[in-house]
Design a protein around this motif. Structure first.
Motif, short mmCIF file in Angstrom:
data_model
loop_
_atom_site.label_atom_id
_atom_site.label_comp_id
_atom_site.label_asym_id
_atom_site.label_seq_id
_atom_site.Cartn_x
_atom_site.Cartn_y
_atom_site.Cartn_z
N UNK A 1 73.79 20.83 -49.99
CA UNK A 1 73.27 20.80 -48.62
C UNK A 1 71.85 20.17 -48.55
N UNK A 2 71.09 20.17 -49.95
CA UNK A 2 69.90 19.56 -50.15
C UNK A 2 69.98 18.79 -51.28
N UNK A 3 68.87 17.81 -51.42
CA UNK A 3 68.80 17.05 -52.64
C UNK A 3 67.54 17.42 -53.27
N UNK A 4 66.61 17.98 -52.65
CA UNK A 4 65.22 18.34 -53.19
C UNK A 4 64.59 19.47 -52.66
N UNK A 5 63.66 20.16 -53.40
CA UNK A 5 63.11 21.33 -53.23
C UNK A 5 61.55 21.37 -53.57
N UNK A 6 60.93 21.90 -52.72
CA UNK A 6 59.18 21.96 -52.85
C UNK A 6 58.91 23.30 -53.38
N UNK A 7 58.43 23.54 -54.43
CA UNK A 7 57.92 24.97 -54.91
C UNK A 7 56.63 25.00 -54.78
N UNK A 8 55.89 25.74 -53.99
CA UNK A 8 54.37 25.98 -53.99
C UNK A 8 54.06 27.43 -54.51
N UNK A 9 53.23 27.03 -55.69
CA UNK A 9 53.08 28.52 -56.27
C UNK A 9 52.18 29.44 -55.68
N UNK B 1 53.21 21.83 -47.14
CA UNK B 1 54.56 21.76 -46.54
C UNK B 1 54.83 20.80 -45.36
N UNK B 2 53.82 20.78 -44.63
CA UNK B 2 53.72 20.13 -43.39
C UNK B 2 53.59 18.24 -43.82
N UNK B 3 52.82 18.01 -45.10
CA UNK B 3 52.67 16.88 -45.50
C UNK B 3 54.30 16.42 -45.51
N UNK C 1 66.15 -0.92 -47.44
CA UNK C 1 64.99 -1.10 -48.40
C UNK C 1 64.43 0.02 -49.09
N UNK C 2 64.61 1.34 -48.50
CA UNK C 2 64.21 2.67 -48.91
C UNK C 2 64.97 3.71 -48.46
N UNK C 3 65.02 4.64 -49.39
CA UNK C 3 66.00 5.92 -49.25
C UNK C 3 65.05 6.62 -48.50
N UNK C 4 65.60 7.27 -47.19
CA UNK C 4 64.95 8.22 -46.30
C UNK C 4 65.62 9.50 -45.91
N UNK C 5 65.01 10.33 -45.61
CA UNK C 5 65.67 11.79 -44.76
C UNK C 5 66.25 12.29 -45.97
N UNK C 6 65.36 12.66 -47.11
CA UNK C 6 66.19 13.40 -48.09
C UNK C 6 66.13 14.86 -47.98
N UNK C 7 67.39 15.38 -47.76
CA UNK C 7 67.57 16.86 -47.23
C UNK C 7 66.69 17.50 -48.21
N UNK C 8 65.66 18.55 -47.97
CA UNK C 8 64.77 19.11 -48.66
C UNK C 8 64.59 20.59 -48.11
N UNK C 9 64.22 21.64 -49.04
CA UNK C 9 63.83 22.93 -48.70
C UNK C 9 62.42 23.15 -49.16
N UNK D 1 57.92 19.88 -57.67
CA UNK D 1 59.06 19.20 -56.95
C UNK D 1 60.37 19.02 -57.60
N UNK D 2 61.58 19.83 -57.22
CA UNK D 2 62.67 19.70 -57.69
C UNK D 2 63.80 18.74 -57.25
N UNK D 3 64.38 18.07 -57.95
CA UNK D 3 65.47 16.98 -57.30
C UNK D 3 66.72 17.16 -58.04
N UNK D 4 67.68 16.69 -57.37
CA UNK D 4 69.12 16.36 -57.94
C UNK D 4 69.07 15.06 -58.78
#
Length: 394
Positions: A93-101, A64-66, A42-50, A118-121
């Protein structure tokens, strides 16, 4: 009475025709079981992220821990710059990235608020939608906690009053490669690949079964199996290459689907894919008794091939059993590569692994097809000779 008699006659024919009973009753059930399993999570999980953390404080690490704690994200590491993040994404190698200012802590303390990016392909809309909802929840939860704590201690507000105040951390989504969420960009290229597959499979699968149906197979007597298979494949390959190119040209020129990759990489991928499909088609043409059966089998191959290829619903969100099936389908190694070629402009080096996989499939399908054709031709020629002998003897 006449209608009843005709109906009973047809029913008797269907009951005797086991293949038709299988198609009517078993194939729909098999399709629904397969598709039900495919969407069972039902859901998309485990999205590769840096994570790209410009702040490097306890606050940023908490955010980041969240993301690490969420089942939607699989945080596989950290990067040092946005350029490195883009490289990781373009290498798939990844689908998403979290950018913390860098100003996260400072702006939270002053009450101005800061934005977590949050950047996503965006080539697959399902990933984008999953990232959007999950990231919004994670940042919102953190922000609410930080706001309440800060306002309670700094402004002396009660918990209910603090919770209603402005949140200190916001969330922004940046879509790369398909920033407008264009559904045509997401779907059209895959549909074009499915059309190319079906046309190639349909007519190659009927190429030899047609000879049997029309009784013209004896005309192939002067040729060996290799000549017969390669002769037929050559014509179908050239025609289907032209047809597929016209379809993709229509997608790009008329429907304005962007294309950023190399044309030569696309042509190489397309040619190897068509060769694989047509080798499979020759095998089907020998297995089937006539042209109608070959057509039916080719059509039954179409729907599951597209749906479980990973083009629409991501492979990682499917059960292992369905993923195993998808790995033996040539379309799995073609349609997603074409979309990434078009929208991301990936290089030949990135496409090569799937090209090699298709070539390995061809290395299995083609020799088996030639062997089956050899056996079939010997059988057909022997039957023709026996008939000729009977006629002469009679």
């Amino acid at each position: 009475m006449g209608i009843l008699k005709v109906a009973l006659r047809e029913l008797k024919y269907i009951i005797r025709n086991k293949r038709m009973l299988v198609v009517i009753f078993m194939i729909p059930l098999l399709y629904m079981i397969l598709f039900g399993l495919m969407y069972s999570t039902h859901v998309v999980k485990d999205i590769k992220t840096v994570v790209l953390d410009y702040n490097n404080t306890a606050t940023s690490r908490a955010i980041a821990q969240g993301f690490r704690d969420s089942e939607k994200f699989d945080v596989v590491g950290q990067v040092a710059s946005e350029a490195e993040l883009r490289s990781e994404m373009e290498n798939r190698k990844i689908t998403a990235g979290i950018v913390i200012p860098a100003d996260l802590d400072a702006k939270i303390k002053t009450g101005e608020g800061s934005t977590v990016l949050v950047i996503v392909n965006g080539t697959n809309l399902l990933f984008s939608n999953a990232v959007l909802s999950a990231a919004n929840e994670i940042v919102g939860t953190f922000s609410a906690g930080a706001s309440i704590k800060g306002l309670e201690s700094g402004a002396g507000l009660l918990p209910d009053q603090a919770a209603s105040a402005a949140l200190p951390a916001r969330f922004a989504l940046r879509i790369w490669y398909n920033p407008t969420f264009n559904y045509a960009n997401f779907l059209l290229l895959g549909l074009a690949g499915t059309v190319a597959q079906q046309i190639a499979l349909l007519y190659v699968a009927s190429a030899l079964s047609r000879e049997k149906s029309l009784g013209t197979i004896n005309e192939l007597r002067p040729y060996n199996a290799i000549e017969v298979v390669l002769g037929k494949l050559t014509v179908h390959f050239l025609l289907n290459m032209l047809s597929a190119n016209l379809v993709y040209y229509l997608c790009i020129s008329y429907f304005q689907v962007p294309y950023h990759g190399s044309i030569w990489t696309f042509e190489l991928l397309l040619s190897v894919f068509l060769l694989t499909i047509m080798s499979l088609g020759v095998m089907l043409s020998i297995i089937c008794k006539n042209e109608l059966e070959a057509t039916q089998l080719a059509m039954l191959f179409a729907v599951p091939s597209f749906l479980i290829s990973g083009f629409t619903w991501p492979l990682q969100a499917m059960p292992d059993f369905v993923q195993m099936i998808s790995k033996v389908l040539p379309l799995t190694y073609f349609v997603s590569e074409v979309r990434d070629l078009a929208l991301m402009g990936i290089s030949l080096e990135q496409v090569l692994p799937n090209i090699w996989t298709l070539l390995k499939m061809t290395a299995v399908f083609l020799p088996v097809a030639i062997g089956l054709v050899h056996s079939q031709l010997k059988k057909e020629f022997r039957q023709v000779e026996e008939k000729i002998t009977e006629i002469i003897a009679g």
